[in-house]
Scaffold this motif. Sequence first.
Motif, mmCIF file in Angstrom:
data_model
loop_
_atom_site.group_PDB
_atom_site.id
_atom_site.type_symbol
_atom_site.label_atom_id
_atom_site.label_comp_id
_atom_site.label_asym_id
_atom_site.label_seq_id
_atom_site.Cartn_x
_atom_site.Cartn_y
_atom_site.Cartn_z
ATOM 1 N N GLY A 74 0.771 -1.002 -0.305
ATOM 2 C CA GLY A 74 -0.003 0.298 -0.076
ATOM 3 C C GLY A 74 0.771 1.207 -0.202
ATOM 4 O O GLY A 74 0.092 2.486 -0.024
ATOM 5 N N PHE A 75 2.043 1.283 -0.105
ATOM 6 C CA PHE A 75 2.798 2.319 -0.109
ATOM 7 C C PHE A 75 2.293 3.283 -1.551
ATOM 8 O O PHE A 75 2.354 2.594 -2.608
ATOM 9 C CB PHE A 75 4.461 2.164 -0.232
ATOM 10 N N GLY A 76 2.271 4.494 -1.420
ATOM 11 C CA GLY A 76 2.292 5.238 -2.673
ATOM 12 C C GLY A 76 0.780 5.333 -3.164
ATOM 13 O O GLY A 76 0.396 5.842 -4.161
ATOM 14 N N VAL A 77 -0.094 5.054 -2.193
ATOM 15 C CA VAL A 77 -1.702 4.653 -2.580
ATOM 16 C C VAL A 77 -2.338 5.985 -1.811
ATOM 17 O O VAL A 77 -2.449 6.208 -0.471
ATOM 18 C CB VAL A 77 -2.189 3.385 -2.172
ATOM 19 N N GLY A 78 -3.010 6.638 -2.541
ATOM 20 C CA GLY A 78 -3.932 7.830 -1.958
ATOM 21 C C GLY A 78 -3.143 8.954 -0.869
ATOM 22 O O GLY A 78 -1.884 8.935 -1.211
ATOM 23 N N ASP A 79 -3.842 9.652 -0.353
ATOM 24 C CA ASP A 79 -3.166 10.931 0.177
ATOM 25 C C ASP A 79 -3.547 11.131 1.915
ATOM 26 O O ASP A 79 -3.401 11.952 2.240
ATOM 27 C CB ASP A 79 -3.710 12.154 -0.262
ATOM 28 N N ASP A 80 -3.950 9.667 2.168
ATOM 29 C CA ASP A 80 -4.219 9.668 3.872
ATOM 30 C C ASP A 80 -2.669 9.690 4.547
ATOM 31 O O ASP A 80 -1.987 8.874 4.130
ATOM 32 C CB ASP A 80 -4.775 8.257 4.102
ATOM 33 N N PRO A 81 -2.616 10.569 5.354
ATOM 34 C CA PRO A 81 -1.306 10.962 5.994
ATOM 35 C C PRO A 81 -1.105 9.762 6.761
ATOM 36 O O PRO A 81 0.231 9.629 7.107
ATOM 37 C CB PRO A 81 -1.200 11.971 6.823
ATOM 38 N N ALA A 82 -1.911 8.801 7.147
ATOM 39 C CA ALA A 82 -1.669 7.777 7.983
ATOM 40 C C ALA A 82 -1.205 6.421 7.248
ATOM 41 O O ALA A 82 -0.721 5.514 7.604
ATOM 42 C CB ALA A 82 -2.735 7.244 8.979
ATOM 43 N N ARG A 83 -1.418 6.604 5.758
ATOM 44 C CA ARG A 83 -1.331 5.381 5.062
ATOM 45 C C ARG A 83 0.131 4.835 4.731
ATOM 46 O O ARG A 83 0.398 3.658 5.103
ATOM 47 C CB ARG A 83 -1.832 5.764 3.475
ATOM 48 N N PRO A 84 1.066 5.742 5.028
ATOM 49 C CA PRO A 84 2.605 5.323 5.104
ATOM 50 C C PRO A 84 3.050 4.529 6.062
ATOM 51 O O PRO A 84 3.543 3.480 5.886
ATOM 52 C CB PRO A 84 3.463 6.352 4.690
ATOM 53 N N MET A 85 2.438 4.896 7.434
ATOM 54 C CA MET A 85 2.584 4.215 8.591
ATOM 55 C C MET A 85 1.862 2.666 8.533
ATOM 56 O O MET A 85 2.411 1.757 8.782
ATOM 57 C CB MET A 85 2.156 4.910 9.714
ATOM 58 N N GLU A 86 0.638 2.760 8.031
ATOM 59 C CA GLU A 86 0.003 1.539 7.969
ATOM 60 C C GLU A 86 0.655 0.630 7.164
ATOM 61 O O GLU A 86 0.694 -0.485 7.183
ATOM 62 C CB GLU A 86 -1.376 1.882 7.466
#
Length: 228
Positions: free
Chosen positions: A182-194
């Motif tokens: 899921g890296f590089g998907v969407g603009d949710d700031p929590a996404r890279p951490m997840e």
Amino acid sequence: MRRRSLAFLLATGALAACSPRRSGTPAAAATPRAAVADDYWWFALEPDFSKGFCFTWIKELTPQQVLTRLHGKELERITWPQLVGAGDGPTGVGDRYYIGVTRVEGWTLIVEDNGDLGVNEQLVRPLSKGTTVVAHRRGADARGRFLLLQDGAIEIDLDPMAPAEAAGSRAAELAPTLASVGFGVGDDPARPMEAAFALTERLTGTEMTRELLRTNTYLFSVVVRPPE
């Protein structure tokens, strides 16, 4: 050429990581799974690590062996609330690390509340001698670092906020995995951490859950920070 190929693989693999977010409290997986960022949506809501964290996984070594390699000293055995306290962690750069160490299946897990021992190469390179270390740090500013080391060598080194710039001997090889978690998907700031938690699960084969963190006991220990 390497950075361009990493960015391309991240982009082309992004759709594989898109899935609806779950509800409820995640439980330990009964069978192995291909973890994705959405499996770790819950961590962004955890107040215990609002100021940052660092999780370090060491394969096969026991907690006592880990402390020996780090020249650390066990102070006492504590529970999760005692370890994270108010969730503020240490302030500034001191001369010691205070960590929680516990056993999780075939790994030892080091938990730090706003610490960075896991990405201090002077400590984790020798710690990884003859084994594997996976470390995931996030600071209060949301910037972080993810490391995979094998026998003293860095196999992947990335900032979860900038995965296309990943370095290390296996960066190109693992680029499809970075995309699929899921890296590089969407603009949710929590996404890279997840996504970093999902990548950790894929590399260790161990799912991190609320229950795992809260029900384990920890060796509260001190490790001297090496001079820079």
